[in-house]
Design an enzyme around this catalytic site. Structure first.
Site, PDB file in Angstrom:
ATOM      1  N   GLU A  14       1.597  12.979  -0.579  1.00 37.52           N
ATOM      2  CA  GLU A  14       1.084  13.944   0.407  1.00 37.52           C
ATOM      3  C   GLU A  14       2.232  14.628   1.140  1.00 37.52           C
ATOM      4  O   GLU A  14       3.125  13.962   1.690  1.00 37.52           O
ATOM      5  CB  GLU A  14       0.156  13.232   1.413  1.00 37.52           C
ATOM      6  CG  GLU A  14      -0.390  14.208   2.457  1.00 37.52           C
ATOM      7  CD  GLU A  14      -1.607  13.707   3.238  1.00 37.52           C
ATOM      8  OE1 GLU A  14      -2.129  12.622   2.908  1.00 37.52           O
ATOM      9  OE2 GLU A  14      -2.004  14.413   4.178  1.00 37.52           O
ATOM     10  N   LYS A  23      -7.622   2.690  -1.915  1.00 36.00           N
ATOM     11  CA  LYS A  23      -6.345   3.392  -1.694  1.00 36.00           C
ATOM     12  C   LYS A  23      -5.686   2.800  -0.458  1.00 36.00           C
ATOM     13  O   LYS A  23      -6.356   2.560   0.557  1.00 36.00           O
ATOM     14  CB  LYS A  23      -6.562   4.891  -1.531  1.00 36.00           C
ATOM     15  CG  LYS A  23      -5.244   5.643  -1.259  1.00 36.00           C
ATOM     16  CD  LYS A  23      -5.356   7.137  -1.501  1.00 36.00           C
ATOM     17  CE  LYS A  23      -6.076   7.893  -0.424  1.00 36.00           C
ATOM     18  NZ  LYS A  23      -5.477   7.770   0.923  1.00 36.00           N
ATOM     19  N   GLU A  38      -2.224   3.182   2.092  1.00 29.99           N
ATOM     20  CA  GLU A  38      -1.069   4.000   2.492  1.00 29.99           C
ATOM     21  C   GLU A  38       0.164   3.111   2.643  1.00 29.99           C
ATOM     22  O   GLU A  38       0.062   2.008   3.200  1.00 29.99           O
ATOM     23  CB  GLU A  38      -1.352   4.699   3.832  1.00 29.99           C
ATOM     24  CG  GLU A  38      -2.429   5.770   3.724  1.00 29.99           C
ATOM     25  CD  GLU A  38      -2.633   6.547   5.025  1.00 29.99           C
ATOM     26  OE1 GLU A  38      -1.830   6.387   5.986  1.00 29.99           O
ATOM     27  OE2 GLU A  38      -3.607   7.317   5.084  1.00 29.99           O
ATOM     28  N   ASP A  98     -10.400   8.186   4.484  1.00 28.85           N
ATOM     29  CA  ASP A  98     -10.588   7.887   5.910  1.00 28.85           C
ATOM     30  C   ASP A  98     -10.444   9.171   6.730  1.00 28.85           C
ATOM     31  O   ASP A  98     -10.647   9.178   7.945  1.00 28.85           O
ATOM     32  CB  ASP A  98      -9.662   6.765   6.393  1.00 28.85           C
ATOM     33  CG  ASP A  98      -8.191   7.114   6.263  1.00 28.85           C
ATOM     34  OD1 ASP A  98      -7.869   8.158   5.653  1.00 28.85           O
ATOM     35  OD2 ASP A  98      -7.353   6.337   6.762  1.00 28.85           O
TER      36      ASP A  98
HETATM   37  O1  KIV Z   1      -8.269  10.399   3.657  1.00 27.12           O
HETATM   38  C1  KIV Z   1      -8.039  11.320   2.843  1.00 27.12           C
HETATM   39  O2  KIV Z   1      -8.806  12.271   2.685  1.00 27.12           O
HETATM   40  C2  KIV Z   1      -6.805  11.220   2.065  1.00 27.12           C
HETATM   41  C3  KIV Z   1      -6.420  12.406   1.253  1.00 27.12           C
HETATM   42  C4  KIV Z   1      -5.904  13.446   2.142  1.00 27.12           C
HETATM   43  C5  KIV Z   1      -5.474  12.049   0.169  1.00 27.12           C
HETATM   44  O3  KIV Z   1      -6.150  10.235   2.118  1.00 27.12           O
END
Ligand code: KIV
Length: 287
Positions: free
Chosen positions: A187, A118, A120, A49
């Site tokens: 991160e 993914k 968070e 994102d």
């Molecule tokens: O959105 C993204 O590019 C990410 C990476 C920084 C891991 O979540």
């Protein structure tokens, strides 16, 4: 460069951790970037994102929507045939009911053709991670600096610096593994904390600003290429200066258009003599 076109699976990523072969992950946001990243041999492509910032020009990832993610994920999966494509679940797409969250995750696989999503967050996202994995949707976790919470975290800062915060991160990684996550992004975490997490869980850790001891690394496409990216955090390494190359090429084009040097004769198409005669009339000289 790629030596096989066999698609990468979560089992391959687990094997890489077991045999200590580092995993190379990179973001991509469209068809050409996915093709090039895959040609370079990247194992995992993340439709991050972060596209909100590097492609759409927002100040953070917060404004990115499900429709944005679907649009870009579809383009990436048309370009990537071998790499394992993970799509980010955007802000608030997994904070309603668990059913709504699973439905949103499912759209990224069914419509976007990603292989995984993914998410968070730590313990608070465990119920969603569990239901997604039960439903056959592989989930990559993401802890430490979670950019969607930037306003709550008070900026893009290193996380897990003191003992209590480090232990919290370790517990979150373990909770995500227990919930069924197949990997977890760390991160902006101190290298020693990332190393402790990496040796304490059996799923791969993918670091960004988390040191060399993670099982893999991820960076943002535009940062790696210095392609008009705004910020350059300490953990970024640029391997090319594509932004400079683009500006040089565009300036040469502008100059040649203005001076009449482009297009040259070899760039032009020509009508037949007969057509030219009829168009201009007999006796009109052609320049
Ligand atoms: O959105 C993204 O590019 C990410 C990476 C920084 C891991 O979540």
């Amino acid at each position: 460069m790629v030596d096989s076109m066999v698609p990468i699976t979560t089992a391959d990523l687990r094997k890489k951790k077991a045999s200590r072969q580092p995993i190379a992950m990179m973001t991509a946001y469209d068809y050409p970037s996915a093709k090039l990243v895959e040609e370079a041999g990247v194992d995992v492509i993340l439709v991050g994102d972060s596209l909100g910032m590097v492609v759409l020009g927002y100040d953070s990832t917060v404004p990115v929507t499900m429709e944005d993610m679907l649009h870009h994920t579809k383009a990436v999966t048309r370009g990537a045939k071998r790499a394992f494509v993970v799509a980010d679940m955007p802000f608030l797409s997994y904070h309603g009911t668990v059913e709504e969250s699973v439905k949103n995750a499912g759209r990224l696989l069914q419509e976007g053709l990603a292989k995984a999503v993914k998410i968070e967050g730590g313990k608070e996202v465990v119920p969603v991670v569990k239901r997604c994995t039960q439903a056959g949707i592989p989930v990559m976790g993401h802890i430490g600096l979670t950019p969607q919470s930037v306003h709550q975290l008070g900026g893009y800062k290193v996380q897990g610096r003191d003992l209590a915060a480090a232990q919290r991160l370790l517990e979150e990684a373990q909770a995500l593994e227990e919930a069924g996550a197949f990997a977890v992004v760390l991160e902006c975490v101190p290298e020693e904390v990332a190393a402790k997490i990496t040796e304490s869980i059996s799923i791969p850790t993918i670091g960004i600003g988390a040191g060399v001891k993670c099982d893999g690394q991820v960076l943002v496409f535009h940062d790696v290429l210095a392609y008009a990216s705004q910020l350059k955090p300490k953990f970024v390494k640029s391997y090319a200066n594509i932004g400079k190359t683009i500006v040089e090429a565009m300036s040469a084009y502008v100059e040649e258009v203005r001076s009449g040097k482009f297009p040259a004769p070899e760039h032009a198409f020509h009508a037949s003599e007969e057509t030219i005669k009829q168009l201009y009339g007999e006796g009109v000289a052609q320049s």
